[in-house]
Design a protein around this motif. Structure first.
Motif, PDB file in Angstrom:
ATOM      1  N   ASP A 159       0.798  -1.449  -0.034  1.00 15.79           N
ATOM      2  CA  ASP A 159      -0.124   0.107  -0.214  1.00 15.79           C
ATOM      3  C   ASP A 159       0.941   1.168  -0.187  1.00 15.79           C
ATOM      4  N   PHE A 160       1.938   1.346   0.642  1.00 18.01           N
ATOM      5  CA  PHE A 160       2.791   2.413   0.592  1.00 18.01           C
ATOM      6  C   PHE A 160       3.410   2.995  -0.689  1.00 18.01           C
ATOM      7  N   SER A 161       3.354   1.926  -1.740  1.00 21.95           N
ATOM      8  CA  SER A 161       4.016   2.249  -3.071  1.00 21.95           C
ATOM      9  C   SER A 161       2.675   2.833  -3.644  1.00 21.95           C
ATOM     10  N   ALA A 162       1.532   2.350  -3.296  1.00 16.99           N
ATOM     11  CA  ALA A 162       0.349   2.806  -4.450  1.00 16.99           C
ATOM     12  C   ALA A 162      -0.374   4.127  -3.782  1.00 16.99           C
ATOM     13  N   ARG A 163      -0.210   4.556  -2.407  1.00 14.22           N
ATOM     14  CA  ARG A 163      -1.022   5.165  -1.692  1.00 14.22           C
ATOM     15  C   ARG A 163      -1.148   6.832  -2.444  1.00 14.22           C
ATOM     16  N   GLU A 164      -0.202   7.393  -2.968  1.00 15.00           N
ATOM     17  CA  GLU A 164      -0.472   8.649  -3.449  1.00 15.00           C
ATOM     18  C   GLU A 164      -1.052   8.426  -4.936  1.00 15.00           C
ATOM     19  N   ALA A 165      -0.852   7.691  -5.644  1.00 16.92           N
ATOM     20  CA  ALA A 165      -1.444   7.174  -6.995  1.00 16.92           C
ATOM     21  C   ALA A 165      -2.996   6.998  -6.962  1.00 16.92           C
ATOM     22  N   LEU A 166      -3.053   6.250  -5.753  1.00 18.18           N
ATOM     23  CA  LEU A 166      -4.437   6.034  -5.487  1.00 18.18           C
ATOM     24  C   LEU A 166      -5.303   7.153  -4.937  1.00 18.18           C
ATOM     25  N   ALA A 167      -4.771   8.087  -4.306  1.00 14.99           N
ATOM     26  CA  ALA A 167      -5.367   9.334  -3.844  1.00 14.99           C
ATOM     27  C   ALA A 167      -5.258  10.273  -5.067  1.00 14.99           C
ATOM     28  N   ALA A 168      -4.457  10.405  -5.664  1.00 13.56           N
ATOM     29  CA  ALA A 168      -4.649  11.311  -7.008  1.00 13.56           C
ATOM     30  C   ALA A 168      -5.714  10.792  -8.264  1.00 13.56           C
ATOM     31  N   GLY A 169      -5.896   9.312  -7.869  1.00 14.61           N
ATOM     32  CA  GLY A 169      -6.917   8.892  -8.953  1.00 14.61           C
ATOM     33  C   GLY A 169      -6.068   8.218 -10.369  1.00 14.61           C
ATOM     34  N   SER A 170      -4.933   8.333 -10.220  1.00 13.97           N
ATOM     35  CA  SER A 170      -4.138   7.739 -11.330  1.00 13.97           C
ATOM     36  C   SER A 170      -4.090   6.106 -11.374  1.00 13.97           C
ATOM     37  N   LEU A 171      -4.326   5.540 -10.156  1.00 10.61           N
ATOM     38  CA  LEU A 171      -4.647   4.437 -10.164  1.00 10.61           C
ATOM     39  C   LEU A 171      -5.889   3.933  -9.422  1.00 10.61           C
ATOM     40  N   ARG A 172      -6.468   2.791  -9.672  1.00  4.20           N
ATOM     41  CA  ARG A 172      -7.602   2.284  -9.057  1.00  4.20           C
ATOM     42  C   ARG A 172      -7.368   1.089  -8.444  1.00  4.20           C
ATOM     43  N   ARG A 173      -8.130   0.620  -7.455  1.00  7.66           N
ATOM     44  CA  ARG A 173      -8.012  -0.653  -6.769  1.00  7.66           C
ATOM     45  C   ARG A 173      -8.748  -1.274  -7.752  1.00  7.66           C
ATOM     46  N   VAL A 174      -8.291  -2.975  -7.760  1.00  7.96           N
ATOM     47  CA  VAL A 174      -8.990  -3.986  -8.628  1.00  7.96           C
ATOM     48  C   VAL A 174      -9.383  -4.988  -7.374  1.00  7.96           C
ATOM     49  N   LEU A 175     -10.498  -5.458  -7.735  1.00  7.88           N
ATOM     50  CA  LEU A 175     -10.687  -6.710  -6.711  1.00  7.88           C
ATOM     51  C   LEU A 175     -10.827  -6.451  -5.305  1.00  7.88           C
ATOM     52  N   PRO A 176     -11.171  -5.105  -5.053  1.00  3.95           N
ATOM     53  CA  PRO A 176     -11.170  -4.528  -3.660  1.00  3.95           C
ATOM     54  C   PRO A 176     -11.644  -5.724  -2.452  1.00  3.95           C
TER      55      PRO A 176
END
Length: 305
Positions: free
Chosen positions: A249-266
């Motif tokens: 999660d610490f690698s993806a947190r900023e991109a998720l917050a910015a909307g440039s990545l989305r969670r899959v199969l949450p």
């Protein structure tokens, strides 16, 4: 040969013990804050005084002779007690100060730690911090580190380990990739997707998932055009729309917050991919410098939530 004065002899002997701990003239010189040439000259002078060879030199490393090993073994405890006594007295008075050498994983250091470390250094202006950013599990005692942040479920029993924070593994992709390729609805659908993964030896990559509705993990054999042993690089490939990535999660947190990545199969939780906790690890010592304990407490306060 002229007899070396006692104060000079103690300094020479101390440098020998540092050389023994570090295993190379380069690392020993860095630890002492001197040049490699000065380090080498000090050992030559000590050998001249002793009348015996203390160090066997090679192009890549150094190894103590039997005489050198015997001398260092007898010196280790006295020097340790002297050092501990000095730091104990010094740390009891005045501001927190001193050098702390720390190592941390690349993604966590770059994205989470470094953006906050200025706050610590402003609060403690007499503390100096040397940060080694690497995903390699370094030997703290052999390489002279005071602290390590480890993303691991396996920790050395000879060290002190304190929990920093829990972590979670996430499956993510860019909105552009999901629009073009469709969004998987269950783990089995991943076989139809390009998966970006962290390689684990020569085995075919498999991702495992659990869900509250299932008692046993589900395993899916995946394929992908890109694999690397650095989570930031996997994240960057996902940001380019190359595929679905599994990340801490610490690698993806900023991109998720910015909307440039989305969670899959949450609703499906990946398991057995990355560790579930970050730890602060230090070599065991009877006396720990106040700068080390202060940084440890500060890190746990900032990231413990």
């Amino acid at each position: 040969m002229k007899e070396m004065k006692t104060d000079a002899l103690w300094e020479h002997l101390h440098w020998l013990t540092v050389l023994a701990d570090q295993g190379s003239f380069t690392r020993a010189a860095e630890r002492l804050g001197v040049s490699k040439a000065a380090m080498s000259q000090k050992i030559k002078e000590l050998e001249a005084q002793a009348g015996v060879l203390l160090v066997q030199r090679t192009t890549r490393s150094v190894r103590l002779t039997s005489a050198g090993e015997k001398l260092v073994e007898e010196l280790r405890d006295p020097f340790t007690r002297i050092e501990q006594s000095f730091f104990s007295v010094r740390d009891e008075a005045g501001p927190v100060r001193g050098l702390v050498r720390m190592t941390a994983p690349v993604a966590f250091a770059r994205q989470q730690l470094v953006p906050l470390i200025g706050e610590f250094l402003r609060d403690y202006p007499q503390v100096r911090l040397q940060l080694d950013v690497t995903d390699r599990l370094v030997s703290l005692s052999h390489e002279g580190f005071d602290l390590a942040i480890r993303h691991s479920d396996t920790l050395p029993e000879t060290h002190v380990a304190l929990p920093l924070c829990d972590t979670q593994t996430l499956l993510v992709a860019s909105p552009a990739y999901l629009r073009a390729q469709g969004e998987p609805q269950r783990p089995q659908d991943l076989v139809q997707h390009n998966c970006l993964y962290y390689p684990r030896g020569v085995e075919s990559p498999r991702w495992r998932f659990i869900t509250p509705a299932e008692s046993e993990p589900m395993q899916v054999q995946i394929e992908g055009s890109f694999a690397t042993n650095n989570s930031e690089s996997i994240r960057d490939a996902a940001l380019q729309g190359l595929g679905i990535a599994m990340l801490p999660d610490f690698s993806a947190r900023e991109a998720l917050a910015a909307g440039s990545l989305r969670r899959v199969l949450p609703e499906w939780q990946p398991v057995e991919a990355f560790a579930t906790r970050l730890w602060i690890v230090r070599p065991w010592a009877a006396q720990v410098p106040r700068a080390v304990t202060t940084l440890t407490h500060w890190l746990r306060a900032r990231f413990g939530h």
